[in-house]
Design a protein around this motif. Sequence first.
Motif, PDB file in Angstrom:
ATOM      1  N   PRO A 156     -11.273   4.043  -9.647  1.00 49.07           N
ATOM      2  CA  PRO A 156     -10.664   4.835 -10.725  1.00 49.07           C
ATOM      3  C   PRO A 156      -9.761   5.942 -10.171  1.00 49.07           C
ATOM      4  CG  PRO A 156     -13.001   5.308 -10.554  1.00 49.07           C
ATOM      5  CD  PRO A 156     -12.725   4.188  -9.599  1.00 49.07           C
ATOM      6  N   ALA A 157      -8.962   6.537 -11.054  1.00 47.11           N
ATOM      7  CA  ALA A 157      -7.869   7.437 -10.752  1.00 47.11           C
ATOM      8  C   ALA A 157      -8.139   8.525  -9.719  1.00 47.11           C
ATOM      9  CB  ALA A 157      -7.332   8.055 -12.013  1.00 47.11           C
ATOM     10  N   PRO A 158      -9.139   9.444  -9.731  1.00 44.87           N
ATOM     11  CA  PRO A 158      -9.092  10.547  -8.779  1.00 44.87           C
ATOM     12  C   PRO A 158      -9.139  10.075  -7.294  1.00 44.87           C
ATOM     13  CG  PRO A 158     -10.875  10.841 -10.381  1.00 44.87           C
ATOM     14  CD  PRO A 158     -10.300   9.494 -10.589  1.00 44.87           C
ATOM     15  N   PRO A 181      -4.831  -3.792  -0.915  1.00 43.77           N
ATOM     16  CA  PRO A 181      -4.500  -2.525  -1.585  1.00 43.77           C
ATOM     17  C   PRO A 181      -4.445  -2.659  -3.112  1.00 43.77           C
ATOM     18  CG  PRO A 181      -2.632  -3.338  -0.293  1.00 43.77           C
ATOM     19  CD  PRO A 181      -3.792  -4.173   0.057  1.00 43.77           C
ATOM     20  N   LEU A 182      -3.980  -3.813  -3.582  1.00 38.52           N
ATOM     21  CA  LEU A 182      -3.891  -4.028  -5.035  1.00 38.52           C
ATOM     22  C   LEU A 182      -5.287  -4.077  -5.665  1.00 38.52           C
ATOM     23  CD1 LEU A 182      -1.689  -4.446  -7.084  1.00 38.52           C
ATOM     24  CD2 LEU A 182      -1.835  -6.899  -6.716  1.00 38.52           C
ATOM     25  N   LEU A 183      -6.204  -4.802  -5.015  1.00 38.33           N
ATOM     26  CA  LEU A 183      -7.583  -4.878  -5.523  1.00 38.33           C
ATOM     27  C   LEU A 183      -8.245  -3.505  -5.462  1.00 38.33           C
ATOM     28  CD1 LEU A 183      -8.805  -8.252  -3.971  1.00 38.33           C
ATOM     29  CD2 LEU A 183      -8.328  -7.758  -6.381  1.00 38.33           C
ATOM     30  N   THR A 184      -7.904  -2.740  -4.425  1.00 34.11           N
ATOM     31  CA  THR A 184      -8.460  -1.382  -4.308  1.00 34.11           C
ATOM     32  C   THR A 184      -8.071  -0.545  -5.523  1.00 34.11           C
ATOM     33  OG1 THR A 184      -8.254  -1.535  -1.915  1.00 34.11           O
ATOM     34  CG2 THR A 184      -8.537   0.656  -2.828  1.00 34.11           C
ATOM     35  N   ALA A 190      -7.008   7.957  -1.711  1.00 35.66           N
ATOM     36  CA  ALA A 190      -7.932   7.915  -0.568  1.00 35.66           C
ATOM     37  C   ALA A 190      -8.430   6.497  -0.345  1.00 35.66           C
ATOM     38  CB  ALA A 190      -9.098   8.862  -0.812  1.00 35.66           C
ATOM     39  N   ALA A 191      -8.715   5.787  -1.444  1.00 33.45           N
ATOM     40  CA  ALA A 191      -9.218   4.409  -1.322  1.00 33.45           C
ATOM     41  C   ALA A 191      -8.131   3.478  -0.785  1.00 33.45           C
ATOM     42  CB  ALA A 191      -9.704   3.923  -2.684  1.00 33.45           C
ATOM     43  N   ILE A 192      -6.877   3.661  -1.255  1.00 31.15           N
ATOM     44  CA  ILE A 192      -5.772   2.833  -0.751  1.00 31.15           C
ATOM     45  C   ILE A 192      -5.630   3.036   0.762  1.00 31.15           C
ATOM     46  CG2 ILE A 192      -3.273   2.477  -0.777  1.00 31.15           C
ATOM     47  CD1 ILE A 192      -3.280   3.359  -3.721  1.00 31.15           C
ATOM     48  N   VAL A 193      -5.619   4.297   1.184  1.00 32.65           N
ATOM     49  CA  VAL A 193      -5.454   4.608   2.611  1.00 32.65           C
ATOM     50  C   VAL A 193      -6.584   3.992   3.430  1.00 32.65           C
ATOM     51  CG1 VAL A 193      -5.418   6.461   4.318  1.00 32.65           C
ATOM     52  CG2 VAL A 193      -4.137   6.713   2.191  1.00 32.65           C
ATOM     53  N   SER A 242       0.833  -1.210   0.000  1.00 28.13           N
ATOM     54  CA  SER A 242       0.000   0.000   0.000  1.00 28.13           C
ATOM     55  C   SER A 242       0.865   1.257   0.000  1.00 28.13           C
ATOM     56  CB  SER A 242      -0.920   0.009   1.221  1.00 28.13           C
ATOM     57  OG  SER A 242      -0.148   0.057   2.409  1.00 28.13           O
ATOM     58  N   SER A 243       1.995   1.231   0.708  1.00 27.67           N
ATOM     59  CA  SER A 243       2.875   2.409   0.719  1.00 27.67           C
ATOM     60  C   SER A 243       3.436   2.650  -0.675  1.00 27.67           C
ATOM     61  CB  SER A 243       4.023   2.201   1.714  1.00 27.67           C
ATOM     62  OG  SER A 243       3.506   1.982   3.003  1.00 27.67           O
ATOM     63  N   LEU A 244       3.878   1.573  -1.310  1.00 21.36           N
ATOM     64  CA  LEU A 244       4.407   1.715  -2.669  1.00 21.36           C
ATOM     65  C   LEU A 244       3.346   2.270  -3.610  1.00 21.36           C
ATOM     66  CD1 LEU A 244       6.835  -0.316  -4.632  1.00 21.36           C
ATOM     67  CD2 LEU A 244       4.540  -0.257  -5.583  1.00 21.36           C
TER      68      LEU A 244
END
Length: 238
Positions: free
Chosen positions: A178-180, A170-173, A184-187, A39-41
């Motif tokens: 989508p991009a914008p 985090p990868l599935l997130t 926020a979704a990863i966090v 997730s950090s990456l």
Amino acid sequence: MQVIETVADDGHHAVHYINRVGWLRAAVLGANDGIVSTSSLLAGIAASGAGHGAILLSGIAALVAGAMSMAAGEYVSVSAQADTERADLAKERHALAHQPETEWRELRDIYVERGLSPDLAGEVARQLMAADALGAHARDELGISDFSKARPVQAAVASAASFSVGALPPLLTVALVPAPATIAAIVASTLLCLALLGYAGASLGGGHRYRSMVRVVFWGALAMALTAGTGHMVGATL
Ligand SMILES: [Zn+2]
């Protein structure tokens, strides 16, 4: 995995946590590493302004690289432990064959230190050595038991699997959001997964649940913030 269960006089069953420590620690460590590093990456790459495809690709590469490095590290370190155990057991086997009386005295003294009277300790040592001399010395002198025996392949597979399980949310997130809203979704998904991991780890290991949750969420958040900040700064200069 062997479960130690005792039945008290009142019929109450008690399951001990100690036999879970080995695999639990490796599983929580692997999953935590998978979540935090991936997730950090992803947050760092996303904060650099990279495209959605590049973010996803770097996430997949991070999962494979991380799982392999965990497996390699675990295999190498547990193999070293296995080598040490094998060498100690060979030394013990030799000593038992060539100086059984000295070995008997050694085991007796260990039991005396644990609180048995010398006579009883001597008798216990003699009977245990008659039943399984190497097993008794391995367990009570060297501390090598079924729980602690080194299993490199098992440890490597468990480590790679738990890392991969941790890296997936985090990868599935990123794949689904989508991009914008990606960062926020990863966090959000990462902090939620870390809280669940902290709760599960403490529940299985008999630890304090909320303290464990705060601990893993704090370090995960810090790692993501630092990586996203670095990614943002570097991305702005490239
Ligand atoms: Zn010995």
